[in-house]
Motif scaffolding. Structure first.
Motif, PDB file in Angstrom:
ATOM      1  N   SER A  65       0.942  -1.206   0.029  1.00  0.00           N
ATOM      2  CA  SER A  65       0.117   0.116  -0.020  1.00  0.00           C
ATOM      3  C   SER A  65       0.853   1.291   0.105  1.00  0.00           C
ATOM      4  CB  SER A  65      -0.777   0.084   1.241  1.00  0.00           C
ATOM      5  OG  SER A  65      -1.607  -1.003   1.113  1.00  0.00           O
ATOM      6  N   VAL A  66       0.339   2.229  -0.376  1.00  0.00           N
ATOM      7  CA  VAL A  66       0.930   3.870  -0.194  1.00  0.00           C
ATOM      8  C   VAL A  66       0.045   4.611   0.697  1.00  0.00           C
ATOM      9  CG1 VAL A  66       1.595   5.794  -1.517  1.00  0.00           C
ATOM     10  CG2 VAL A  66       1.799   3.525  -2.485  1.00  0.00           C
ATOM     11  N   VAL A  67       0.708   5.117   1.564  1.00  0.00           N
ATOM     12  CA  VAL A  67       0.180   6.121   2.596  1.00  0.00           C
ATOM     13  C   VAL A  67       0.540   7.455   2.522  1.00  0.00           C
ATOM     14  CG1 VAL A  67      -0.288   6.694   5.030  1.00  0.00           C
ATOM     15  CG2 VAL A  67       0.079   4.169   4.305  1.00  0.00           C
ATOM     16  N   ARG A  89       9.753  -9.132 -14.235  1.00  0.00           N
ATOM     17  CA  ARG A  89      10.439 -10.604 -14.087  1.00  0.00           C
ATOM     18  C   ARG A  89       9.348 -11.762 -13.831  1.00  0.00           C
ATOM     19  NH1 ARG A  89      13.305  -7.544  -9.641  1.00  0.00           N
ATOM     20  NH2 ARG A  89      11.949  -8.724  -8.042  1.00  0.00           N
ATOM     21  N   HIS A  90       9.443 -12.642 -14.385  1.00  0.00           N
ATOM     22  CA  HIS A  90       8.596 -13.725 -14.610  1.00  0.00           C
ATOM     23  C   HIS A  90       7.188 -13.436 -15.033  1.00  0.00           C
ATOM     24  CE1 HIS A  90      11.237 -16.338 -11.620  1.00  0.00           C
ATOM     25  NE2 HIS A  90      11.575 -16.362 -12.777  1.00  0.00           N
ATOM     26  N   GLU A  91       7.191 -12.451 -15.956  1.00  0.00           N
ATOM     27  CA  GLU A  91       5.708 -11.844 -16.278  1.00  0.00           C
ATOM     28  C   GLU A  91       5.202 -11.180 -15.281  1.00  0.00           C
ATOM     29  OE1 GLU A  91       3.580 -14.736 -18.548  1.00  0.00           O
ATOM     30  OE2 GLU A  91       5.230 -15.330 -19.922  1.00  0.00           O
ATOM     31  N   THR A  92       5.819 -10.436 -14.587  1.00  0.00           N
ATOM     32  CA  THR A  92       5.275  -9.663 -13.504  1.00  0.00           C
ATOM     33  C   THR A  92       5.868  -8.277 -13.415  1.00  0.00           C
ATOM     34  OG1 THR A  92       4.801 -11.654 -12.222  1.00  0.00           O
ATOM     35  CG2 THR A  92       4.692  -9.379 -11.184  1.00  0.00           C
ATOM     36  N   PHE A  93       5.180  -7.275 -13.329  1.00  0.00           N
ATOM     37  CA  PHE A  93       5.928  -5.850 -13.008  1.00  0.00           C
ATOM     38  C   PHE A  93       6.278  -5.892 -11.383  1.00  0.00           C
ATOM     39  CE2 PHE A  93       3.457  -4.398 -16.530  1.00  0.00           C
ATOM     40  CZ  PHE A  93       4.251  -3.850 -17.422  1.00  0.00           C
ATOM     41  N   VAL A  94       7.672  -5.440 -11.222  1.00  0.00           N
ATOM     42  CA  VAL A  94       7.834  -5.370  -9.793  1.00  0.00           C
ATOM     43  C   VAL A  94       8.597  -4.138  -9.581  1.00  0.00           C
ATOM     44  CG1 VAL A  94       9.698  -6.483  -8.312  1.00  0.00           C
ATOM     45  CG2 VAL A  94       8.672  -8.013  -9.865  1.00  0.00           C
ATOM     46  N   PRO A  95       8.240  -3.255  -8.928  1.00  0.00           N
ATOM     47  CA  PRO A  95       7.202  -3.609  -7.776  1.00  0.00           C
ATOM     48  C   PRO A  95       5.784  -3.374  -8.469  1.00  0.00           C
ATOM     49  CG  PRO A  95       7.845  -1.331  -7.424  1.00  0.00           C
ATOM     50  CD  PRO A  95       8.864  -1.964  -8.560  1.00  0.00           C
ATOM     51  N   TYR A  96       4.768  -3.855  -7.847  1.00  0.00           N
ATOM     52  CA  TYR A  96       3.495  -3.679  -8.504  1.00  0.00           C
ATOM     53  C   TYR A  96       2.742  -2.262  -8.431  1.00  0.00           C
ATOM     54  CZ  TYR A  96      -1.655  -4.293  -8.945  1.00  0.00           C
ATOM     55  OH  TYR A  96      -3.124  -4.228  -9.164  1.00  0.00           O
ATOM     56  N   VAL A  97       3.124  -1.670  -7.277  1.00  0.00           N
ATOM     57  CA  VAL A  97       2.882  -0.337  -7.030  1.00  0.00           C
ATOM     58  C   VAL A  97       4.282   0.442  -6.749  1.00  0.00           C
ATOM     59  CG1 VAL A  97       2.484  -0.713  -4.480  1.00  0.00           C
ATOM     60  CG2 VAL A  97       1.419   1.330  -5.789  1.00  0.00           C
ATOM     61  N   LEU A  98       4.309   1.560  -7.367  1.00  0.00           N
ATOM     62  CA  LEU A  98       5.537   2.445  -7.343  1.00  0.00           C
ATOM     63  C   LEU A  98       5.288   3.844  -7.037  1.00  0.00           C
ATOM     64  CD1 LEU A  98       8.580   2.684  -7.372  1.00  0.00           C
ATOM     65  CD2 LEU A  98       8.533   3.098 -10.007  1.00  0.00           C
ATOM     66  N   ALA A  99       5.554   4.597  -5.841  1.00  0.00           N
ATOM     67  CA  ALA A  99       5.330   5.856  -5.481  1.00  0.00           C
ATOM     68  C   ALA A  99       6.314   6.694  -5.769  1.00  0.00           C
ATOM     69  CB  ALA A  99       4.889   5.847  -4.148  1.00  0.00           C
ATOM     70  N   ALA A 171       4.628   7.235   1.809  1.00  0.00           N
ATOM     71  CA  ALA A 171       5.417   6.144   2.055  1.00  0.00           C
ATOM     72  C   ALA A 171       4.756   5.090   1.603  1.00  0.00           C
ATOM     73  CB  ALA A 171       5.787   5.996   3.398  1.00  0.00           C
ATOM     74  N   THR A 172       5.615   3.854   0.918  1.00  0.00           N
ATOM     75  CA  THR A 172       5.151   2.628   0.464  1.00  0.00           C
ATOM     76  C   THR A 172       5.423   1.552   1.675  1.00  0.00           C
ATOM     77  OG1 THR A 172       5.812   3.252  -1.617  1.00  0.00           O
ATOM     78  CG2 THR A 172       5.035   0.869  -1.222  1.00  0.00           C
ATOM     79  N   ILE A 191      -4.810  11.733   6.389  1.00  0.00           N
ATOM     80  CA  ILE A 191      -3.902  10.840   5.826  1.00  0.00           C
ATOM     81  C   ILE A 191      -4.640   9.726   5.230  1.00  0.00           C
ATOM     82  CG2 ILE A 191      -3.634   9.712   7.856  1.00  0.00           C
ATOM     83  CD1 ILE A 191      -0.755   9.361   7.280  1.00  0.00           C
ATOM     84  N   VAL A 192      -4.228   9.234   4.040  1.00  0.00           N
ATOM     85  CA  VAL A 192      -5.008   8.194   3.208  1.00  0.00           C
ATOM     86  C   VAL A 192      -4.098   6.841   3.048  1.00  0.00           C
ATOM     87  CG1 VAL A 192      -6.196   8.017   0.816  1.00  0.00           C
ATOM     88  CG2 VAL A 192      -5.996  10.069   1.926  1.00  0.00           C
TER      89      VAL A 192
END
Length: 221
Positions: A65-67, A89-99, A171-172, A191-192
């Motif tokens: 998550s991102v706060v 990597r292995h047909e996956t975006f890494v990281p899944y969420v980038l802030a 922050a992640t 804050i969210v």
């Protein structure tokens, strides 16, 4: 493709009416985001490779998550000339969420053994990197705040999010769901907690004049 339902106000971050001054004593807001919900499985069309022998595939970490502060302190808006990486990597975006902050360049690397074609149709940053082979990388600079949904034209099951802020008060969460936002000036803030495409929970926190540490946890259901 379903657009992420995150209000742009959360990322454009209007200045609060009673915004504190950065010269005052700063504090940290920290806590934990507990994700109770089970993310739905991502739907995807079969690819040509899956009709023969499917390649190894990882699952994206959709609990990360991102706060962030919904309204930034006065004078906190800034552009950042940094770099970040979103790998395949292995047909996956890494990281899944980038802030990231506005002005950051993201390198989209390909660590798989097959071609990739990263693109986005999101209004804050539209791009199409075209096909490129394993071991190669292409870069995109993000100049506007907002939520950018990232896809791969070749692998339909692949997707990720890039959250672009025009301040540094975010922050992640780590592998245990914990986060920490430092150097927050005194004042009252909303804050969210954002998770898997949406702003899930909001809280009001007050940072005291003397600074210190403010604890705030979230539960996402």
């Amino acid at each position: 493709m379903r657009a992420a339902r995150l209000p742009l106000l959360a990322l454009t971050l209007a200045v609060g009416t009673a915004a504190p001054r950065l010269a005052q004593a700063a504090a940290s807001i920290r806590g934990r985001v507990e994700v109770m919900r089970e993310p739905p499985a991502a739907a995807a069309r079969p690819t040509i490779g899956e009709l023969s022998m499917p390649s190894p595939r990882d699952l994206p970490n959709r609990r990360r998550s991102v706060v962030y502060l919904e309204a930034a302190p006065q004078g906190a808006f800034e552009e950042h000339e940094g770099r970040a990486v979103m790998d395949q990597r292995h047909e996956t975006f890494v990281p899944y969420v980038l802030a990231i902050t506005v002005g950051t360049t993201v390198d989209f690397t390909n660590s798989d053994s097959t071609y990739t074609n990263v693109f986005s149709l999101s209004k804050p940053r539209r791009f199409d990197l075209g096909r490129y082979a394993a071991g190669q990388s292409k870069a995109v600079r993000f100049d506007r705040p907002g939520v950018v949904r990232v896809f791969c034209e070749i692998h339909s099951h692949m997707s990720a999010f890039i959250l672009v802020f025009n301040h540094r008060f975010y922050a992640t969460t780590d592998a245990d769901g914990r986060y920490r936002i430092d150097n927050v000036p005194p004042g009252a803030y909303t804050i969210v907690a954002w998770n898997d495409g949406e702003a899930r929970e909001t809280r009001t926190v007050r940072v005291p004049e003397e600074g210190g540490v403010v604890e705030q946890d979230f539960v996402v259901r």
